[in-house]
Design a protein around this motif. Structure first.
Motif, PDB file in Angstrom:
ATOM      1  N   ASP A  40       0.833  -1.200   0.000  1.00 64.15           N
ATOM      2  CA  ASP A  40       0.000   0.000   0.000  1.00 64.15           C
ATOM      3  C   ASP A  40       0.872   1.256   0.000  1.00 64.15           C
ATOM      4  O   ASP A  40       0.496   2.286   0.550  1.00 64.15           O
ATOM      5  CB  ASP A  40      -0.940  -0.003   1.210  1.00 64.15           C
ATOM      6  N   GLY A  41       2.046   1.167  -0.618  1.00 69.75           N
ATOM      7  CA  GLY A  41       3.000   2.270  -0.595  1.00 69.75           C
ATOM      8  C   GLY A  41       2.520   3.519  -1.311  1.00 69.75           C
ATOM      9  O   GLY A  41       1.691   3.457  -2.227  1.00 69.75           O
ATOM     10  N   GLU A  42       3.082   4.658  -0.907  1.00 69.50           N
ATOM     11  CA  GLU A  42       2.698   5.956  -1.470  1.00 69.50           C
ATOM     12  C   GLU A  42       2.913   6.043  -2.977  1.00 69.50           C
ATOM     13  O   GLU A  42       2.223   6.797  -3.668  1.00 69.50           O
ATOM     14  CB  GLU A  42       3.497   7.067  -0.788  1.00 69.50           C
ATOM     15  N   ASP A  43       3.878   5.276  -3.492  1.00 68.72           N
ATOM     16  CA  ASP A  43       4.216   5.383  -4.913  1.00 68.72           C
ATOM     17  C   ASP A  43       3.748   4.176  -5.716  1.00 68.72           C
ATOM     18  O   ASP A  43       4.162   4.006  -6.873  1.00 68.72           O
ATOM     19  CB  ASP A  43       5.734   5.543  -5.075  1.00 68.72           C
ATOM     20  N   LEU A  44       2.907   3.339  -5.127  1.00 67.82           N
ATOM     21  CA  LEU A  44       2.473   2.125  -5.825  1.00 67.82           C
ATOM     22  C   LEU A  44       1.785   2.470  -7.152  1.00 67.82           C
ATOM     23  O   LEU A  44       2.073   1.858  -8.191  1.00 67.82           O
ATOM     24  CB  LEU A  44       1.532   1.314  -4.932  1.00 67.82           C
ATOM     25  N   GLU A  45       0.895   3.458  -7.130  1.00 63.67           N
ATOM     26  CA  GLU A  45       0.197   3.835  -8.362  1.00 63.67           C
ATOM     27  C   GLU A  45       1.146   4.468  -9.367  1.00 63.67           C
ATOM     28  O   GLU A  45       1.023   4.253 -10.580  1.00 63.67           O
ATOM     29  CB  GLU A  45      -0.961   4.774  -8.043  1.00 63.67           C
ATOM     30  N   LEU A  46       2.122   5.232  -8.890  1.00 68.55           N
ATOM     31  CA  LEU A  46       3.124   5.841  -9.777  1.00 68.55           C
ATOM     32  C   LEU A  46       3.948   4.762 -10.476  1.00 68.55           C
ATOM     33  O   LEU A  46       4.174   4.826 -11.688  1.00 68.55           O
ATOM     34  CB  LEU A  46       4.038   6.763  -8.973  1.00 68.55           C
ATOM     35  N   VAL A  47       4.370   3.761  -9.712  1.00 69.60           N
ATOM     36  CA  VAL A  47       5.152   2.663 -10.292  1.00 69.60           C
ATOM     37  C   VAL A  47       4.322   1.916 -11.326  1.00 69.60           C
ATOM     38  O   VAL A  47       4.803   1.581 -12.422  1.00 69.60           O
ATOM     39  CB  VAL A  47       5.636   1.705  -9.176  1.00 69.60           C
ATOM     40  N   ALA A  48       3.059   1.667 -11.003  1.00 68.29           N
ATOM     41  CA  ALA A  48       2.172   0.967 -11.940  1.00 68.29           C
ATOM     42  C   ALA A  48       1.981   1.781 -13.217  1.00 68.29           C
ATOM     43  O   ALA A  48       2.062   1.244 -14.335  1.00 68.29           O
ATOM     44  CB  ALA A  48       0.830   0.690 -11.271  1.00 68.29           C
ATOM     45  N   ARG A  49       1.744   3.077 -13.062  1.00 63.87           N
ATOM     46  CA  ARG A  49       1.514   3.936 -14.229  1.00 63.87           C
ATOM     47  C   ARG A  49       2.748   3.989 -15.135  1.00 63.87           C
ATOM     48  O   ARG A  49       2.640   3.844 -16.352  1.00 63.87           O
ATOM     49  CB  ARG A  49       1.140   5.348 -13.770  1.00 63.87           C
ATOM     50  N   ASP A  50       3.931   4.159 -14.529  1.00 68.42           N
ATOM     51  CA  ASP A  50       5.152   4.239 -15.337  1.00 68.42           C
ATOM     52  C   ASP A  50       5.490   2.904 -15.993  1.00 68.42           C
ATOM     53  O   ASP A  50       6.163   2.867 -17.029  1.00 68.42           O
ATOM     54  CB  ASP A  50       6.317   4.722 -14.482  1.00 68.42           C
ATOM     55  N   ALA A  51       5.057   1.798 -15.375  1.00 69.21           N
ATOM     56  CA  ALA A  51       5.294   0.476 -15.954  1.00 69.21           C
ATOM     57  C   ALA A  51       4.223   0.106 -16.979  1.00 69.21           C
ATOM     58  O   ALA A  51       4.387  -0.861 -17.732  1.00 69.21           O
ATOM     59  CB  ALA A  51       5.346  -0.582 -14.857  1.00 69.21           C
ATOM     60  N   GLY A  52       3.114   0.852 -16.985  1.00 71.26           N
ATOM     61  CA  GLY A  52       2.023   0.557 -17.904  1.00 71.26           C
ATOM     62  C   GLY A  52       1.227  -0.667 -17.506  1.00 71.26           C
ATOM     63  O   GLY A  52       0.679  -1.375 -18.357  1.00 71.26           O
ATOM     64  N   ILE A  53       1.142  -0.914 -16.194  1.00 74.21           N
ATOM     65  CA  ILE A  53       0.421  -2.084 -15.685  1.00 74.21           C
ATOM     66  C   ILE A  53      -0.441  -1.659 -14.505  1.00 74.21           C
ATOM     67  O   ILE A  53      -0.390  -0.503 -14.060  1.00 74.21           O
ATOM     68  CB  ILE A  53       1.393  -3.206 -15.253  1.00 74.21           C
TER      69      ILE A  53
END
Length: 201
Positions: free
Chosen positions: A85-98
């Motif tokens: 539930d990390g603060e950057d989980l959505e950022l990592v997902a968005r940059d990975a395209g997943i």
């Protein structure tokens, strides 16, 4: 590989890759030259400190120059539970395209190796991070990252053993104690250890 003298009784081995540095460390640890006082592995280096008056540096140099593959050694396997539930989980997902769920599946599906430790006592730099999760550090570091935060940066993933500043992308958190100065083995993670992450709620 390139050798540089480091102080009166030390030498720094500069390697061409992280894999070469890890193989050199494993070879020296497996041989256990009696007059090697300390080994300090890095991302592409291995610092060797020898007992004054010994020929340990020559022994180590011979070991790594003859190295064709890492020696077989006993490997510790460690499983670490993580709440993703990390603060950057959505950022990592968005940059990975997943999706965020796919980030969790990739992170928990890989097997990692502790390449070296540093930054803070108990902090292990773990290799084996799936390529989509290999992302740059944050543009601006946080002044406070809570202990137990699980992050990714470049080719590494790791866990902050204590509260500190940091610029890694945070994807989760763990209650695992990574460093206890009163324990017989203060640091949970050591170079060469294998690590897996397990998602918990």
């Amino acid at each position: 590989m390139r050798w540089r003298r480091c102080g009166e009784h030390g030498a720094l081995l500069e390697c061409e890759s992280l894999e070469q540095a890890m193989a050199a460390r494993a070879a020296v640890e497996a041989a256990r030259p009696s007059d090697v006082v300390e080994l300090v592995p890095g991302a592409r280096t291995l610092l060797v400190e020898a007992r004054p008056g010994s020929r340990a540096l020559d022994e180590v140099r011979a070991l790594v120059e003859d190295l064709t593959r890492p020696p077989a050694t006993e490997i510790r396997e460690i499983t670490i539970e993580v709440v993703y539930d990390g603060e950057d989980l959505e950022l990592v997902a968005r940059d990975a395209g997943i999706s965020t769920q796919e980030v969790v599946e990739l992170h928990t599906g890989a097997e990692y190796t502790v390449a070296f430790t540093g930054f803070a006592p108990g902090f292990g730099y773990l290799t084996g991070l799936p390529e989509p999760l290999q992302q740059s550090r944050l543009d601006t570091s946080r002044t406070r990252v809570p202990a137990g935060s699980v992050g990714v940066a470049g080719e590494f993933t790791g866990i902050y053993p204590r509260e500190s500043p940091g610029g890694w992308r945070l994807i989760g958190r763990s209650d695992t104690v990574l460093f206890d100065q009163h324990a017989e083995r203060p640091s949970l993670l050591a170079p060469g250890d294998r690590v897996r992450f397990r998602s918990v709620r």
